[in-house]
Scaffold this active site. Structure first.
Site, PDB file in Angstrom:
ATOM      1  N   ASP A   1      -6.074   2.387  -1.102  1.00  0.00           N
ATOM      2  CA  ASP A   1      -4.926   2.549  -1.839  1.00  0.00           C
ATOM      3  C   ASP A   1      -3.577   1.184  -2.119  1.00  0.00           C
ATOM      4  O   ASP A   1      -2.913   0.950  -1.102  1.00  0.00           O
ATOM      5  CB  ASP A   1      -4.087   3.298  -0.421  1.00  0.00           C
TER       6      ASP A   1
ATOM      7  N   ASP B   1       0.548  -1.018  -0.217  1.00  0.00           N
ATOM      8  CA  ASP B   1       0.235   0.142  -0.001  1.00  0.00           C
ATOM      9  C   ASP B   1       0.709   1.390  -0.447  1.00  0.00           C
ATOM     10  O   ASP B   1       1.868   1.543  -0.011  1.00  0.00           O
ATOM     11  CB  ASP B   1      -1.269  -0.334   0.912  1.00  0.00           C
ATOM     12  N   LEU B   2       0.227   1.977  -0.467  1.00  0.00           N
ATOM     13  CA  LEU B   2       0.953   3.295   0.024  1.00  0.00           C
ATOM     14  C   LEU B   2       0.842   4.134   0.532  1.00  0.00           C
ATOM     15  O   LEU B   2      -0.085   4.105   1.649  1.00  0.00           O
ATOM     16  CB  LEU B   2      -0.074   4.466  -1.285  1.00  0.00           C
TER      17      LEU B   2
END
Lengths: 117, 693
Positions: free
Chosen positions: B598, B555-556
């Protein structure tokens, strides 16, 4: 040259065709049309390609045409060839071919001569 | 200008132009000449001109399709009955001539052609045929008249009986129809009874007489609303013998087949198979099949009709009563027939209601006419056929459709003009499974498969839809072949060919594929969605057990901050950008999906160095986008250590991701029992509920 003389030269039966087709112009028309008939060339081509069946059909057609034109001599030669090819006898056909060839050429030459007057 | 004298067209079929020319020359003064240089061209012309052609002059030895085959086609399409054929050939052998005659040739002219003979034969043949046509139409008209009055008499007579009985006027028609249905079915099951079409038709007609004996029963008994007393019933029972006696004592015509059959029916239509019927107590096969069929039909129709003494039962109730033996015992095979035709009975009976009855009679007469060989095609039916042919050709030419017709004998496909042009092949294809033109469009296997499917249909459900890839104009097109098997309606049902059309469904397939893709996509990033990725991963794990894979979830980092500080539109742009970079950094066989806000999932195959591959992808995901620092946390699970179960792999990758987050983000972690605790909360916030475990 007269049509009758042409028939004499190629050993055809003028009497017969005269009775059947009735009109001299009509006979002349079809005799000249013979120059354009491709059945002989079709046969040669198929023969060279080894396609006996097509060769058979072509010489069979030639035979029919000769019969209609009372080209008795060529008819006889084409007939022999037809029977050989019908039987699938390639050897026999090879023997007959030169005779047929010679006969056909004689006819073509004679008709051309007639055409030129 | 229209030339009146040249009203007749003559088709000359010969492979030699010279021969055609000679014949044409002899005939062109009086006739319009059509020429064909082989059999296929001839059939083509016959197709388009039909009976406008008055005569065919046909050579035998020809390429493509020979004269015998043309004759066979002509007989298949029934042209030979209407268009005379004179064979021409240099073949004079008897067997050839004989075969031509057998195939329906009218005459034979041998070469060399003689003008007088050719013209005379042509004129004679055309005249003969037109005379014959006139005769046929005269005989047909007379037969029609006499049939009509016969039928009229029969139905008047039987109606008199019925009205006296207080029965509906339909009873007689119903019994006839039912009897016909039963016997036709019976004929399909057994040939023990020698039932041909004419015989069935006669029995069905004679069925009208079954109750004429009731004329002798008093109306008090006939129309008594309640139950008959024993004495009254005995009187009622006499009607069968009385009716039979009436017929037997006819002063004239008693030896007519129709009267004889009517006698059987009158006398024995109340006999029962077990011998408990009346008047003679006949048993089993002692009862003529005509009477057996009529008695079953009578029982059924009595049940479904309202009578003074009873209400009408439903079709279903009537069937079950008969089959349960409540109306006495019947021939078991006939009961089978009744069950077989059960679904059609109602429909057929409603068609044959009173006002349509006369139409049905006409239909029967036409059928009967057609069964007479010498009247095989009356002018009436021929002109109807001709009209149908014109209609068919017209509609076929208007429809931009590939339509086809296939016949088993001779094995041949005919394609509509438009269709042939579209496919770039000939209209007439002999021996389709060997035809190179056709095989360049459809594979032999598919052709044979379709043929098999058609052969497996039944006359009741003859339609087949078959989807296949065709090679049209040099490109592969998805096509649907909608086809109907043709079952001949002779004494035996036989597969005789098929008709149908080919519909291009390329666009349809494309749309279907697009919709399928749409359903598998995440709309924002055009990566796969979670649910689809899961399905694919399970499929890949199962299908390629020899491959080793890594399942990666990442994930970001700081994505919430982006959304909060620069808005969701910018957030979406970041996700899109990331997805693009992801796509360009994996191989085509690898899977990339967006599985949460995300969060992303990768499924990659690896040979040896997974570490290097992960490091490369990780670096690619790190960088900057429009002032935002891209940084991801990644968790990886490998099939070599974590096994090949999807849920295990996913769980381990999730735990590894959690470990990476704990380590301080911006890094990747391979799952390992030591560094990843199993009680960590899931890091994923699914956008797709179906993706949750």
């Amino acid at each position: 040259m007269m049509l009758e003389e042409l028939y004499q030269e190629i050993a055809g039966n003028y009497q017969d065709i005269r009775e059947r087709l009735r009109k001299e112009e009509r006979i002349e028309k079809f005799v000249l049309l013979f120059l354009k008939d491709t059945s002989y060339q079709d046969m040669l081509q198929a023969w060279e390609q080894g396609n006996l069946e097509t060769a058979f059909r072509a010489v069979h057609t030639l035979k029919g045409v000769c019969m209609n034109l009372s080209f008795d001599k060529l008819y006889k030669a084409a007939s022999e060839m037809t029977e050989c090819l019908r039987a699938g006898d390639a050897e026999g056909a090879a023997k007959i071919l030169p005779k047929l060839e010679k006969c056909y050429e004689e006819h073509i030459q004679a008709i051309r001569k007639y055409q030129e007057g | 200008m229209y030339d009146k004298r040249k009203i007749n067209k003559i088709l000359i079929v010969d492979d030699s132009e010279m021969n055609r020319a000679i014949l044409a020359d002899m005939l062109s003064e009086q006739y319009e000449i059509l020429e064909a240089d082989n059999g296929i061209a001839a059939v083509q012309l016959l197709h388009s001109y039909g009976t406008e052609i008055s005569l065919v002059l046909l050579d035998i030895v020809m390429p493509e399709m020979d004269g015998f085959e043309v004759l066979a086609m002509m007989s298949r399409y029934h042209w030979i009955e209407e268009i005379p054929v004179i064979m021409i050939s240099a073949e004079n052998s008897h067997s050839v001539v004989e075969r031509a005659y057998e195939l329906g040739a009218t005459d034979y002219i041998s070469r060399p052609f003689d003008e007088v003979i050719v013209c005379r034969r042509v004129i004679n043949t055309i005249m003969l045929y037109s005379k014959q046509k006139k005769l046929i139409s005269m005989v047909a008209d007379q037969m029609y008249e006499s049939e009509k009055s016969n039928t009229l008499m029969v139905s008047i007579l039987s109606h008199i009986v019925e009205f006296r009985n207080g029965e509906s006027g339909l009873h007689v028609l119903h019994i006839g129809t039912m009897t016909e249905l039963l016997l036709k079915r019976l004929r399909e099951k057994t040939d023990a009874y020698d039932l041909d079409t004419a015989k069935i038709s006669m029995i069905s007609k004679a069925a009208a007489f079954h109750d004429i004996g009731k004329i002798s029963i008093s109306e008090n008994i006939l129309n008594k609303p309640g139950r008959l007393t024993e004495e009254e019933f005995e009187i009622m029972k006499t009607h069968s013998a009385v009716g039979a006696d009436m017929l037997e004592n006819l002063p004239l015509h008693k030896d007519e087949p129709l009267v004889k059959v009517a006698y059987e029916i009158c006398r024995w239509h109340h006999e029962r198979y077990d011998g408990r019927g009346y008047p003679d107590g006949l048993k089993g096969e002692e009862i003529p099949i005509s009477a057996q069929a009529v008695s079953l039909a009578d029982a059924y129709d009595a049940l479904i009709s309202e009578r003074v003494y009873k209400k009408a039962f439903s079709h279903e109730k009537a069937l079950s009563m008969i089959l349960n033996g409540e109306c006495g015992s019947f021939h078991p095979l006939l009961l089978e027939c009744l069950s077989d035709i059960a679904d059609h009975i109602q429909e057929k009976l409603s068609i044959n209601s009173l006002n349509r009855g006369s139409e049905k009679e006409i239909h029967n007469i036409v059928e009967r006419l057609l069964s007479h060989k010498e009247l095989a095609s009356s002018n009436r039916t021929l002109s109807m056929l001709e009209e149908e042919r014109i209609k068919f050709q017209f509609f076929a030419s208007m429809a931009s459709e590939i339509q086809f017709e296939y016949s088993v004998v001779p094995s041949m496909i005919t394609i509509s003009d438009w269709g042939a042009e579209k496919l770039g092949i000939s209209r007439f294809i002999v021996n389709p499974s060997e035809n190179q033109e056709l095989l360049s469009i459809i594979s032999r296997e598919k052709m044979i498969e379709l043929d098999q499917i058609l052969r497996c249909t039944t006359p009741d459900s003859p339609i087949v839809e078959y989807e296949v890839e065709l090679n049209v104009e040099g490109a592969t097109r998805f096509s649907r072949i909608i086809s109907r098997a043709l079952w001949s309606h002779g004494d035996k049902t036989e597969y005789s060919g098929a008709i149908g059309k080919i519909v291009d469904i390329q666009e349809e397939q494309k749309e279907l594929k697009r919709l399928k893709e749409l359903a598998s996509m995440d709309p924002l990033t055009n990566l796969l969605n979670g649910a689809y990725a899961k399905k694919e991963i399970i499929h890949m794990l199962y299908t390629y057990p020899e491959n080793e894979y890594a399942l990666i979830i990442f994930d970001l980092d700081y994505f919430k901050t982006v959304n909060n500080e620069r808005g969701h539109v910018f957030g979406d742009r970041v996700l899109k950008y990331l997805a693009e970079r992801l796509k360009s950094n994996i191989r085509t066989d690898d899977l990339a999906a967006r599985i949460g806000g995300d969060e992303f999932l990768l499924f990659v195959r690896y040979d040896r160095n997974i570490e290097q591959a992960v490091s490369r992808i990780f670096s690619a995901m790190t960088g900057e986008y429009d002032g935002f620092k891209l940084s991801v946390s990644m968790g990886i699970a490998k099939t070599t250590t974590e096994g090949r179960k999807y849920s295990d792999l996913y769980h381990c990758a999730d735990l590894a991701l959690f470990a990476a987050k704990r380590k301080g983000q911006g890094c990747y972690v391979f799952y390992d029992k030591k560094n990843c605790t199993s009680n960590a909360p899931t890091t994923i916030s699914p956008i797709d509920p179906s993706f949750e475990e």
